[in-house]
Structure formats: structure tokens, C-alpha cells
Design a protein around this motif. Structure first.
Motif, mmCIF file in Angstrom:
data_model
loop_
_atom_site.group_PDB
_atom_site.id
_atom_site.type_symbol
_atom_site.label_atom_id
_atom_site.label_comp_id
_atom_site.label_asym_id
_atom_site.label_seq_id
_atom_site.Cartn_x
_atom_site.Cartn_y
_atom_site.Cartn_z
ATOM 1 N N ASP A 5 0.999 3.903 -5.211
ATOM 2 C CA ASP A 5 2.033 3.691 -4.200
ATOM 3 C C ASP A 5 3.236 4.565 -4.566
ATOM 4 O O ASP A 5 4.213 4.106 -5.164
ATOM 5 N N TRP A 9 6.984 3.711 -6.337
ATOM 6 C CA TRP A 9 7.395 4.285 -7.628
ATOM 7 C C TRP A 9 8.726 5.028 -7.484
ATOM 8 O O TRP A 9 9.606 4.939 -8.335
ATOM 9 N N LEU A 42 5.342 -3.013 -5.783
ATOM 10 C CA LEU A 42 4.911 -2.367 -7.018
ATOM 11 C C LEU A 42 4.694 -3.408 -8.117
ATOM 12 O O LEU A 42 3.717 -3.328 -8.884
#
Length: 297
Positions: A5, A9, A42
Motif C-alpha cells: 500500500d 506508506w 497500514l
């Protein structure tokens, strides 16, 4: 295979840099909710918390600290890739963030930066001068100049030259206390030491016949700026070990005298240090090439 992803990040890296979800959102021109959802996404994917959040404070968890550098690199690589594509057809433009030691930066780097920006009017340079050891990734610098023995690290270092060190004192001090003939004679003298090294009071010399001598000196003044030793040198407080770019003028004027000329301190390397990524915008490469060509050590 599930792709990383990258957006999450990148947003995590922005929050780390700005130390705030709100400020990261402003920098990225998105809503705070977008940033918060990306970081949460995340964390769920990694099955770990990245931040400890309170109403007053935002702090990285241990996992967040370990992953922050990876996030910065992912964001930097993406930005560099996009800029490299634009640079193929566009004139050099944008900001280069450069670090340098204080005195060397003032005397040697600042004039080069001025000339470079004159030749490239669409490039701006943010020049950070400090003698402290800094984390160039954490500070968001594109490159920094260091005068030091470089330890092994993930950073990339280009050695530009050796910086010759001189052992000097005022003629008045030497007339009063005597002129050392061998490095071991320094044990009976007062010295001025530079604190931004691992062992400020341990001086190493190479001499005739490839002899190596290590001496522990007595420091009257320890300071984190080589230039700040000059007043004490001129006043005869003690003996110092300094590079030519700091004491060249004082030597030429006779204000200080070089001693132990057959015993040279080990030179320090002048390095151009960059983050691990090989991919850099053309404006950064252009400034690095300019500094490499004209560093004038």
C-alpha cells in the motif's frame, strides 16, 4: 501477490516528518481523515501499531521507529521517480536541501551554492550549516558534506578529497613553553580539542619510516567548532589540530606557527553523503556534480 500500500506508506512518512496528522494532511493537500485512514489501514495490514496517540502528543511506537526509515525511502523513491520523468524534458527547477559543516560551509560551500543558483535560476537551495552529526534522512536533506572518517552505514558517501590537518600554536606560546619535537612531547603541553569526534583528546600521528604514534593530550578548551579555537590560539592558550581552510590565513599572517611538520595527523576525508536511494532528481545530481568539480579543498 498483494502489492504494498504505497499511498499508506507515503502518508505514514509524512506524519513522521511533520509530527502531526493535521500538518501532514496540509502538506499533502488532503484531508486529515484521509491520512488517518491510510495510517490505520497500514497498521491493520502490518498487524502492529505505528503511533501512540493521545490528545496532546503523538509518538512513534518501537515498530513505528523501525519502519519510519523504510517509509521515508518509499516516499523519496516515488517523488524522485516522478521528478526524474519530468526532468527529462524540463529545465532544472525546485529545491535542493544541502547540509555542510559550519566553517567549511561558510568559506567553501556557500560561494559555490551562490554560483550554482546564479547559473540555474529556477533551482532554490536550502543550505543547513552545522558541525553536529545529523541524520540526513530524518532532516529530509538531499545530501550533506561531511569531514570525517565515514563509518559503514546505509548512506552513500563519495570521497572528494583528503582534508590535511596541521598542529599549530602561537609563536608566543611556543617561545614560552617550548616547541615539541615529537608527538609524545605534547603530554607536557596544553591543547585545544574538537569535540565532534569520538575521542577529542586522543591524537594520532604518522611520521618518518611509517611510524604511528597515538598521544593522549590535556585539553584546556574543548569546543564543537574548529573556528572557535582561533581566539584561544592567538592568545597563546595552547596547541590545536586544525584543517588548512580554518588556519590558512592565520598561518600566512604569522599569527600561528606549525609544529611537528614531520609528524602528520591522519587526514580526514571530505565526503559528499546522500541517502541510500540511487534515484535522485536532476537538480540534485547537478548540484552534486558541481560540488564534486569545484569543492576547492
Amino acid at each position: 501477490m498483494r502489492l504494498p500500500d504505497f499511498e499508506a506508506w507515503a502518508m505514514f512518512a509524512a506524519v513522521v516528518e511533520h509530527r502531526s496528522f493535521t500538518d501532514a494532511a496540509k502538506a499533502l493537500s488532503v484531508s486529515k481523515a484521509t491520512v488517518s485512514k491510510a495510517v490505520t489501514r497500514l497498521e491493520e495490514h502490518l498487524d502492529t501499531s505505528l503511533f501512540n496517540r493521545t490528545s496532546r502528543r503523538l509518538a512513534l511506537t518501537e515498530s513505528g521507529k523501525r519502519l519510519a526509515d523504510h517509509a521515508h525511502r518509499i516516499l523519496a523513491e516515488g517523488q524522485a521517480a516522478e521528478e526524474a520523468a519530468r526532468d527529462e524534458t524540463a529545465e532544472l527547477s525546485g529545491v535542493v536541501r544541502l547540509g555542510a559543516p559550519m566553517t567549511f560551509g561558510l568559506l567553501r560551500v556557500a560561494p559555490l551554492v551562490a554560483q550554482f543558483t546564479k547559473e540555474h535560476p529556477l533551482v532554490d537551495v536550502d543550505l543547513h550549516l552545522s558541525d553536529a552529526q545529523i541524520d540526513i534522512v530524518d532532516m529530509g536533506l538531499d545530501a550533506t558534506i561531511r569531514i570525517a572518517d565515514m563509518p559503514d552505514s546505509s548512506l552513500r558517501a563519495r570521497r572528494l578529497a583528503d582534508v590535511t590537518m596541521h598542529v599549530i600554536a602561537s609563536p608566543a606560546y611556543l617561545d614560552e613553553r617550548g616547541r615539541p619535537q615529537h608527538p609524545t612531547d605534547l603530554g607536557s603541553h596544553d591543547c585545544l580539542c574538537y569535540s565532534n569526534v569520538a575521542a577529542p583528546d586522543v591524537w594520532r600521528f604518522s611520521g618518518p619510516g611509517q611510524q604511528n604514534v597515538v598521544v593522549q593530550v590535556r585539553s584546556r578548551i574543548t569546543v564543537n567548532s574548529g573556528e572557535a579555537m582561533l581566539p584561544a590560539l592567538r592568545m597563546g592558550v595552547g596547541i590545536a589540530r586544525l584543517p588548512d581552510f580554518i588556519i590558512g590565513d592565520a598561518l600566512a599572517k604569522g599569527e600561528v606557527e606549525e609544529i611537528l611538520v614531520d609528524w602528520r595527523p591522519a587526514p580526514f576525508g571530505l565526503h559528499l553523503v546522500t541517502p541510500p536511494s540511487r534515484l535522485r532528481p536532476a537538480r540534485v545530481e547537478a548540484l552534486l556534480d558541481y560540488l564534486t568539480k569545484h569543492h576547492g579543498c
